[in-house]
Design a protein around this motif. Sequence first.
Motif, PDB file in Angstrom:
ATOM      1  N   PHE A  38      65.074  44.682 -96.555  1.00  0.00           N
ATOM      2  CA  PHE A  38      64.476  45.444 -97.629  1.00  0.00           C
ATOM      3  C   PHE A  38      63.137  44.970 -97.495  1.00  0.00           C
ATOM      4  CE2 PHE A  38      65.856  41.681 -99.855  1.00  0.00           C
ATOM      5  CZ  PHE A  38      65.016  41.099-100.492  1.00  0.00           C
ATOM      6  N   THR A  39      61.913  45.453 -98.060  1.00  0.00           N
ATOM      7  CA  THR A  39      60.738  44.908 -98.082  1.00  0.00           C
ATOM      8  C   THR A  39      60.231  44.930 -99.570  1.00  0.00           C
ATOM      9  OG1 THR A  39      60.014  46.134 -96.218  1.00  0.00           O
ATOM     10  CG2 THR A  39      58.419  45.505 -97.687  1.00  0.00           C
ATOM     11  N   PRO A  40      60.282  43.553-100.178  1.00  0.00           N
ATOM     12  CA  PRO A  40      59.912  43.479-101.603  1.00  0.00           C
ATOM     13  C   PRO A  40      58.571  44.037-101.866  1.00  0.00           C
ATOM     14  CG  PRO A  40      59.838  41.614-100.497  1.00  0.00           C
ATOM     15  CD  PRO A  40      60.313  42.548 -99.465  1.00  0.00           C
ATOM     16  N   SER A  41      58.361  44.415-103.307  1.00  0.00           N
ATOM     17  CA  SER A  41      57.054  44.452-103.664  1.00  0.00           C
ATOM     18  C   SER A  41      56.233  43.273-103.803  1.00  0.00           C
ATOM     19  CB  SER A  41      57.019  45.225-105.226  1.00  0.00           C
ATOM     20  OG  SER A  41      57.862  44.583-106.046  1.00  0.00           O
ATOM     21  N   LEU A  42      55.011  43.262-103.616  1.00  0.00           N
ATOM     22  CA  LEU A  42      53.904  42.112-103.879  1.00  0.00           C
ATOM     23  C   LEU A  42      53.494  42.045-105.241  1.00  0.00           C
ATOM     24  CD1 LEU A  42      52.353  42.349-100.223  1.00  0.00           C
ATOM     25  CD2 LEU A  42      54.422  41.102-100.945  1.00  0.00           C
ATOM     26  N   PRO A  43      53.259  40.830-105.831  1.00  0.00           N
ATOM     27  CA  PRO A  43      53.559  39.455-105.031  1.00  0.00           C
ATOM     28  C   PRO A  43      55.030  39.093-104.859  1.00  0.00           C
ATOM     29  CG  PRO A  43      52.769  39.065-107.051  1.00  0.00           C
ATOM     30  CD  PRO A  43      52.703  40.561-106.993  1.00  0.00           C
ATOM     31  N   PHE A  44      55.438  38.413-103.761  1.00  0.00           N
ATOM     32  CA  PHE A  44      56.776  38.052-103.449  1.00  0.00           C
ATOM     33  C   PHE A  44      56.794  36.555-103.399  1.00  0.00           C
ATOM     34  CE2 PHE A  44      60.263  37.300-100.496  1.00  0.00           C
ATOM     35  CZ  PHE A  44      61.342  37.600-101.305  1.00  0.00           C
ATOM     36  N   ILE A  45      57.682  35.919-103.839  1.00  0.00           N
ATOM     37  CA  ILE A  45      58.150  34.368-103.611  1.00  0.00           C
ATOM     38  C   ILE A  45      59.410  34.537-103.059  1.00  0.00           C
ATOM     39  CG2 ILE A  45      58.651  32.089-104.686  1.00  0.00           C
ATOM     40  CD1 ILE A  45      56.742  33.055-107.062  1.00  0.00           C
ATOM     41  N   PHE A  73      72.191  31.859-106.938  1.00  0.00           N
ATOM     42  CA  PHE A  73      71.664  32.819-105.963  1.00  0.00           C
ATOM     43  C   PHE A  73      70.883  33.804-106.722  1.00  0.00           C
ATOM     44  CE2 PHE A  73      71.705  36.935-103.545  1.00  0.00           C
ATOM     45  CZ  PHE A  73      71.635  36.374-102.325  1.00  0.00           C
ATOM     46  N   ILE A  74      69.604  33.942-106.394  1.00  0.00           N
ATOM     47  CA  ILE A  74      68.474  34.642-107.205  1.00  0.00           C
ATOM     48  C   ILE A  74      68.100  35.578-106.324  1.00  0.00           C
ATOM     49  CG2 ILE A  74      67.909  32.831-108.912  1.00  0.00           C
ATOM     50  CD1 ILE A  74      65.552  32.020-107.344  1.00  0.00           C
ATOM     51  N   SER A  75      67.225  36.738-106.962  1.00  0.00           N
ATOM     52  CA  SER A  75      66.606  37.775-105.870  1.00  0.00           C
ATOM     53  C   SER A  75      65.352  37.735-105.430  1.00  0.00           C
ATOM     54  CB  SER A  75      66.435  39.056-106.759  1.00  0.00           C
ATOM     55  OG  SER A  75      65.484  38.753-107.762  1.00  0.00           O
ATOM     56  N   ASN A  76      64.676  36.384-105.777  1.00  0.00           N
ATOM     57  CA  ASN A  76      63.539  36.091-105.088  1.00  0.00           C
ATOM     58  C   ASN A  76      62.853  34.655-106.093  1.00  0.00           C
ATOM     59  OD1 ASN A  76      61.212  36.502-106.837  1.00  0.00           O
ATOM     60  ND2 ASN A  76      62.091  38.443-106.424  1.00  0.00           N
ATOM     61  N   GLY A  77      62.213  33.869-105.550  1.00  0.00           N
ATOM     62  CA  GLY A  77      61.500  32.859-106.173  1.00  0.00           C
ATOM     63  C   GLY A  77      61.994  31.442-106.069  1.00  0.00           C
ATOM     64  N   ALA A  83      62.601  28.871-111.715  1.00  0.00           N
ATOM     65  CA  ALA A  83      62.931  30.495-111.561  1.00  0.00           C
ATOM     66  C   ALA A  83      63.954  30.683-112.729  1.00  0.00           C
ATOM     67  CB  ALA A  83      63.571  30.767-110.201  1.00  0.00           C
ATOM     68  N   THR A  84      64.124  31.886-112.832  1.00  0.00           N
ATOM     69  CA  THR A  84      65.301  32.439-113.829  1.00  0.00           C
ATOM     70  C   THR A  84      66.353  33.094-112.910  1.00  0.00           C
ATOM     71  OG1 THR A  84      64.070  34.646-113.780  1.00  0.00           O
ATOM     72  CG2 THR A  84      63.558  32.799-115.688  1.00  0.00           C
ATOM     73  N   ALA A  85      67.617  33.046-113.579  1.00  0.00           N
ATOM     74  CA  ALA A  85      68.739  33.515-112.918  1.00  0.00           C
ATOM     75  C   ALA A  85      69.864  34.029-114.194  1.00  0.00           C
ATOM     76  CB  ALA A  85      69.561  32.399-112.186  1.00  0.00           C
TER      77      ALA A  85
END
Length: 88
Positions: A38-45, A73-77, A83-85
Amino acid sequence: MRLEDISLPEPKSEEVLIKIHACRVNADTLVPKNQYIFTPSLPFIPGFEVPGTIEKLGTEVTGFSIGQRVVAFISNGGYAEYATAQQN
């Protein structure tokens, strides 16, 4: 990639805020090169898997406590300091 200061994330009602101690380097290294599924939207960590310590609880979180060590396991960050989870 570049280093930036951003706001501390606020956990939603069923999330925890984690102070990240490390981050597993895995498939997330492919994301900035547009070689991942997948290509995440920016900004992306980048960073999907993190061990750390819970710093804050969302209002609906049960079964966890501040100061508890966790792995998430988080989606990004994961390359950030915090980070939040989801609690599950």
